[in-house]
Design an enzyme around this catalytic site. Structure first.
Site, PDB file in Angstrom:
ATOM      1  N   ARG A  36       0.846  -1.393   0.062  1.00  0.00           N
ATOM      2  CA  ARG A  36      -0.046  -0.116  -0.003  1.00  0.00           C
ATOM      3  C   ARG A  36       0.931   1.130   0.098  1.00  0.00           C
ATOM      4  O   ARG A  36       0.422   2.289  -0.722  1.00  0.00           O
ATOM      5  CB  ARG A  36      -0.894   0.067   1.112  1.00  0.00           C
ATOM      6  CG  ARG A  36      -2.106  -1.065   0.983  1.00  0.00           C
ATOM      7  CD  ARG A  36      -3.260  -0.870   2.118  1.00  0.00           C
ATOM      8  NE  ARG A  36      -4.268  -1.549   1.756  1.00  0.00           N
ATOM      9  CZ  ARG A  36      -5.609  -1.735   2.707  1.00  0.00           C
ATOM     10  NH1 ARG A  36      -5.272  -1.262   3.941  1.00  0.00           N
ATOM     11  NH2 ARG A  36      -6.445  -2.280   2.249  1.00  0.00           N
ATOM     12  N   LYS A 197     -19.341 -18.061   1.437  1.00  0.00           N
ATOM     13  CA  LYS A 197     -20.509 -17.870   1.869  1.00  0.00           C
ATOM     14  C   LYS A 197     -21.141 -17.271   0.597  1.00  0.00           C
ATOM     15  O   LYS A 197     -20.962 -15.783   0.171  1.00  0.00           O
ATOM     16  CB  LYS A 197     -21.101 -17.379   3.214  1.00  0.00           C
ATOM     17  CG  LYS A 197     -20.213 -18.146   4.342  1.00  0.00           C
ATOM     18  CD  LYS A 197     -20.713 -17.625   5.753  1.00  0.00           C
ATOM     19  CE  LYS A 197     -20.461 -18.316   6.759  1.00  0.00           C
ATOM     20  NZ  LYS A 197     -20.606 -17.742   8.284  1.00  0.00           N
ATOM     21  N   GLY A 354      -9.167  -9.108  -0.756  1.00  0.00           N
ATOM     22  CA  GLY A 354      -7.980  -9.714   0.190  1.00  0.00           C
ATOM     23  C   GLY A 354      -7.433 -11.203  -0.412  1.00  0.00           C
ATOM     24  O   GLY A 354      -6.268 -11.456  -0.812  1.00  0.00           O
ATOM     25  N   GLY A 377     -13.350  -3.927   0.530  1.00  0.00           N
ATOM     26  CA  GLY A 377     -14.549  -3.545   0.779  1.00  0.00           C
ATOM     27  C   GLY A 377     -14.962  -2.723  -0.446  1.00  0.00           C
ATOM     28  O   GLY A 377     -16.032  -2.756  -0.734  1.00  0.00           O
TER      29      GLY A 377
END
Length: 396
Positions: A36, A197, A354, A377
């Site tokens: 980053r 999921k 990720g 996100g």
């Protein structure tokens, strides 16, 4: 796209507040992954080359509005100096006299790093008063933190409305890549979506079936879709209570002309550990006492064939339990094929999240994709079709 870049705004002689994401992992006081930090270097160097003075705003960890010494950005300064190859002046505050003094003390060619913005309770509340205090420190605002753009915080949203603003080079690259993948993509488009999921990616799947031509589903999510079709999955991870939702997604995809691809063969094992005894069976042939841990070779072959027919690929999530061998085989094989097609100029490939980045790094092909998003996100919310506050503010 409606937002300005560094090319569109005057920077010479101006103090430029740059929102960056340098929330990096640390161990024993050292940064263990500088990715980053490395990504913001082009923006900082460009501002300096254009005669601006970069002042970096960033958060670190989750201090929840309190001063937590072990969450100070001062700990990141050495790694930031190493990446930039120049002195970084650290300000012990991100507003007020101490911040102003640090900015005033910086010599030409030096960079200023302000203390953790989340030490202020108003940061995560998008407090206009805090944004005004930030704005007093500079004359131009640049957002280079796409990975924080899904949060309406004082340093990502309100501050953009207080000053002339532009997207930094990393933000620009992220937005252009995502626009190319989902906004106005070259078709056909395939999305590969994996993970554990269905429930965590409902909005993503619901949006994608209206935007892509092919949707390949892998990981534990695929097991839920198999259950929805009445296929036995033994002891596999599956959200059986989501079966009806999976059927609704399949019906929506069919009505919109999006073809869903599920595993036709799978790798099963009776224990979840590295190098556990495993076998390849048809997707409907999982033994009652076994669990599905990866897609099988025929599934991978079919996925490769579909990718070869497509012009754009969006990837989020692994196809199996890639963390442990041999259940990384499908993810690695598919990733290498995507990289090959990209290198041949036949595919625009965009990936993010990720686990996705970790899987592509494991396959050794991350650098061969057209674009790898550093965001988690924010990348997902963009793919879900949501408006990102930090991006919307740049359009104002």
């Amino acid at each position: 796209m409606g937002w300005k870049t560094l090319d569109d705004i005057a920077l010479a002689g101006k103090t430029v507040l740059v929102r960056v994401d340098i929330n990096v992992p640390m161990e024993d006081g050292r940064v263990t992954d500088t990715t980053r930090i490395d990504k913001i270097v082009p923006t900082v160097e460009d501002i300096l080359a254009r005669g601006g003075r970069p002042v970096l705003l960033a958060h670190f960890d989750r201090p929840k509005g309190k001063v937590v010494p072990e969450m100070s950005l001062g700990r990141v300064t050495p790694a930031l100096e190493a990446a930039l190859g120049r002195k970084v002046v650290f300000a012990p505050e991100s507003t007020g006299a101490a911040a102003k003094a640090a900015i005033a003390s910086a010599a030409p060619g030096e960079v200023v790093l302000l203390e953790n913005t989340r030490f202020h309770a108003g940061e995560e509340k998008n407090d206009p008063a805090l944004a005004a205090a930030f704005a007093e420190l500079g004359e131009v605002y640049v957002n280079d933190a796409f990975s924080a753009a899904h949060r309406a915080h004082a340093s990502t949203e309100a501050l953009a409305r207080a000053l002339p603003h532009a997207a930094g080079r990393l933000m620009e690259a992220e937005l252009r890549a995502l626009e190319a993948a989902l906004g106005t993509p070259a078709r056909p488009v395939i999305a590969v979506v994996g993970g554990a999921k269905v429930s965590t990616k409902l909005e993503l799947l619901g949006n994608l079936v209206g935007k892509v031509d092919h949707l390949a589903i892998g990981g534990g999510m695929a097991n839920t879709f198999l259950v929805a079709q009445g296929v036995p999955v033994g002891k596999s991870l599956a959200e059986r209570d989501m079966a009806e939702t999976a059927r609704e997604i399949m019906a929506k995809a069919e009505s919109l002309g999006c073809r869903i691809h599920l595993p036709v063969d799978v790798v099963v094992a009776r224990e979840f550990r590295a190098n556990a005894a495993s076998q390849i069976v048809s997707a409907s042939g999982c033994p009652e006492d076994a669990m599905i841990l990866d897609a099988g070779p025929e599934t991978v072959a079919r996925l490769k064939a579909v990718m070869a027919q497509c012009a754009t690929l969006i990837w989020n999530g692994p196809l199996g339990a890639f963390e442990i061998p041999p259940f990384d085989a499908a993810t690695v094989a598919a990733a290498k094929e995507a990289a090959r097609l990209t290198g041949a100029g036949r595919l625009v490939s965009v990936a993010g999240g990720g686990d996705t980045v970790a899987a592509l790094n494991q396959a050794g092909v991350a650098q061969d994709f057209t674009f790898i998003s550093t965001a988690g996100g924010a990348f997902l919310e963009w793919m879900e079709g949501k408006e990102l506050p930090g991006v919307a503010a740049l359009l104002a």
